[in-house]
Write a protein that holds these residues in place. Structure first.
Motif, PDB file in Angstrom:
ATOM      1  N   GLU A  44      -2.783   1.056   8.711  1.00 55.63           N
ATOM      2  CA  GLU A  44      -3.614   0.004   9.305  1.00 55.63           C
ATOM      3  C   GLU A  44      -2.892  -1.338   9.318  1.00 55.63           C
ATOM      4  O   GLU A  44      -2.918  -2.061  10.321  1.00 55.63           O
ATOM      5  CB  GLU A  44      -4.927  -0.114   8.538  1.00 55.63           C
ATOM      6  N   LEU A  49      -8.360  11.212  -3.377  1.00 57.42           N
ATOM      7  CA  LEU A  49      -8.812  10.405  -2.251  1.00 57.42           C
ATOM      8  C   LEU A  49      -8.195   9.011  -2.263  1.00 57.42           C
ATOM      9  O   LEU A  49      -7.839   8.470  -1.203  1.00 57.42           O
ATOM     10  CB  LEU A  49     -10.344  10.307  -2.274  1.00 57.42           C
ATOM     11  N   LYS A  50      -8.047   8.426  -3.451  1.00 60.51           N
ATOM     12  CA  LYS A  50      -7.472   7.080  -3.531  1.00 60.51           C
ATOM     13  C   LYS A  50      -6.047   7.049  -2.999  1.00 60.51           C
ATOM     14  O   LYS A  50      -5.637   6.085  -2.342  1.00 60.51           O
ATOM     15  CB  LYS A  50      -7.506   6.592  -4.979  1.00 60.51           C
ATOM     16  N   GLY A  90      -3.597   5.533   4.282  1.00 57.73           N
ATOM     17  CA  GLY A  90      -4.305   5.081   5.475  1.00 57.73           C
ATOM     18  C   GLY A  90      -4.226   3.573   5.645  1.00 57.73           C
ATOM     19  O   GLY A  90      -4.017   3.071   6.761  1.00 57.73           O
ATOM     20  N   TYR A  91      -4.371   2.816   4.533  1.00 60.14           N
ATOM     21  CA  TYR A  91      -4.262   1.357   4.604  1.00 60.14           C
ATOM     22  C   TYR A  91      -2.863   0.930   5.023  1.00 60.14           C
ATOM     23  O   TYR A  91      -2.687  -0.089   5.706  1.00 60.14           O
ATOM     24  CB  TYR A  91      -4.603   0.746   3.252  1.00 60.14           C
ATOM     25  N   PHE A 132       0.946   4.339  -2.815  1.00 66.57           N
ATOM     26  CA  PHE A 132       0.905   5.774  -2.515  1.00 66.57           C
ATOM     27  C   PHE A 132       2.084   6.492  -3.163  1.00 66.57           C
ATOM     28  O   PHE A 132       1.914   7.564  -3.760  1.00 66.57           O
ATOM     29  CB  PHE A 132       0.927   5.979  -0.998  1.00 66.57           C
ATOM     30  N   GLN A 185       0.833  -1.206   0.000  1.00 66.15           N
ATOM     31  CA  GLN A 185       0.000   0.000   0.000  1.00 66.15           C
ATOM     32  C   GLN A 185       0.871   1.260   0.000  1.00 66.15           C
ATOM     33  O   GLN A 185       0.542   2.249  -0.666  1.00 66.15           O
ATOM     34  CB  GLN A 185      -0.916   0.010   1.228  1.00 66.15           C
ATOM     35  N   PHE A 214      -4.682   8.950  -0.657  1.00 66.26           N
ATOM     36  CA  PHE A 214      -4.665   9.023   0.802  1.00 66.26           C
ATOM     37  C   PHE A 214      -5.311   7.787   1.429  1.00 66.26           C
ATOM     38  O   PHE A 214      -5.009   7.452   2.577  1.00 66.26           O
ATOM     39  CB  PHE A 214      -5.348  10.303   1.262  1.00 66.26           C
ATOM     40  N   GLN A 215      -6.177   7.097   0.686  1.00 61.88           N
ATOM     41  CA  GLN A 215      -6.673   5.807   1.162  1.00 61.88           C
ATOM     42  C   GLN A 215      -5.532   4.797   1.228  1.00 61.88           C
ATOM     43  O   GLN A 215      -5.431   4.027   2.190  1.00 61.88           O
ATOM     44  CB  GLN A 215      -7.780   5.298   0.240  1.00 61.88           C
ATOM     45  N   ASN A 216      -4.679   4.795   0.208  1.00 57.49           N
ATOM     46  CA  ASN A 216      -3.509   3.910   0.221  1.00 57.49           C
ATOM     47  C   ASN A 216      -2.626   4.196   1.431  1.00 57.49           C
ATOM     48  O   ASN A 216      -2.128   3.266   2.086  1.00 57.49           O
ATOM     49  CB  ASN A 216      -2.682   4.087  -1.052  1.00 57.49           C
TER      50      ASN A 216
END
Length: 281
Positions: free
Chosen positions: A224, A213-214, A220-221, A39, A35, A216-218
């Motif tokens: 996690e 958004l995609k 965030g993942y 990013f 991930q 910053f989703q990467n």
């Protein structure tokens, strides 16, 4: 003390726990790294797209037909087209240099009777038809950056409906097909030099090449998955400590073993029966 930890290698249950931990940690680290790589790729793609937009502005313009259909390679390149201006629309709620305003969008009818949406410039404030300059008359040749059709709800493009007559929320063939009486190119152009009284709208990088958004989703993942890896280690440690403490308590005789069927002594039962049978005074 070493004997206390023997259960880690001698108990089938702990064999299963250890195997799970040994598999889960590298898997979480691998997924987190993957991930993070996604990013970083998006960051590099964003940088490359921004550099391409700057380079395209310095290149010579080419005929519109040579650049269609629009893709990541042709988006942002300088295009030229000839025709006559037709219907004019306003695109509200567009920011430029931190200020709210609107685009002045005019359809350029080309020789094949198709219309090319042309953003002639930007004006501050609320969309106002009276303030928008009229388009030049007669045949004109326009030059500007070629852009792909917009998607409602992305990168500042409004997805709200119910706009007043003469306005559109997105610049796309799908949005304009019911607003103009002719076929529309699946592309649009923003003029390199805006018409008098307006500010030129700079070209944007193609979609899916920016820090959206995609991206910053990467990111965030990534966090996690690394947190999951740490959580697995923490829970394994907690389980080990609990097992060790239980074993130490057992060695010290602090644990009680419960019997399944407690029984009363036979003597106590015999004495109780004698007391009930004796006469009272």
């Amino acid at each position: 003390m070493e004997g206390v930890y023997r259960f880690l290698l001698t108990t089938p249950r702990w064999w299963a726990i250890n195997v799970f931990v040994l598999l889960a940690i590298p898997f979480c680290v691998f997924m987190g790294s993957w991930q993070l790589g996604r990013f970083e790729d998006r960051v590099e793609s964003h940088r490359t797209a921004e550099e391409k937009v700057s380079e395209d502005q310095r290149e010579a313009a080419r005929p519109l037909a040579e650049l269609l259909p629009v893709d990541k390679e042709t988006s942002g390149e300088q295009a030229t087209a000839t025709g006559r201006y037709g219907k004019q629309l306003l695109v509200p709620d567009r920011e430029l240099d931190g200020k709210r305003g609107y685009y002045v969008l005019t359809m350029l009818r080309t020789a094949n009777d198709k219309a090319l949406p042309v953003v002639r410039g930007w004006l501050p404030g609320d969309a106002d038809t009276a303030k928008a300059p009229a388009a030049p008359t007669g045949e004109v040749t326009v030059t500007g950056a070629l852009q792909a059709s917009e998607s409602p709800g992305s990168d500042g493009v409004s997805a709200a409906g119910g706009l007043p007559a003469g306005q559109t929320g997105a610049i796309s063939a799908a949005s304009l097909v019911n607003l103009v009486p002719y076929e529309v190119y699946d592309a649009w152009v923003t003029l390199a030099e805006a018409d008098a009284g307006m500010t030129a709208v700079p070209a944007k990088a193609p979609q899916d090449t920016g820090l959206d958004l995609k991206a910053f989703q990467n990111l965030g993942y990534t966090g996690e998955w690394f947190v999951f890896a740490g959580f697995v280690v923490f829970m394994w440690y907690r389980l080990v400590r609990r097992e060790v403490e239980f074993a130490q308590d057992a060695e010290l005789g602090l644990t009680e073993e419960l019997t399944s069927e407690p029984t009363e002594p036979a003597d106590a039962a015999h004495e109780e029966s004698k007391a009930s049978a004796s006469p009272t005074a």
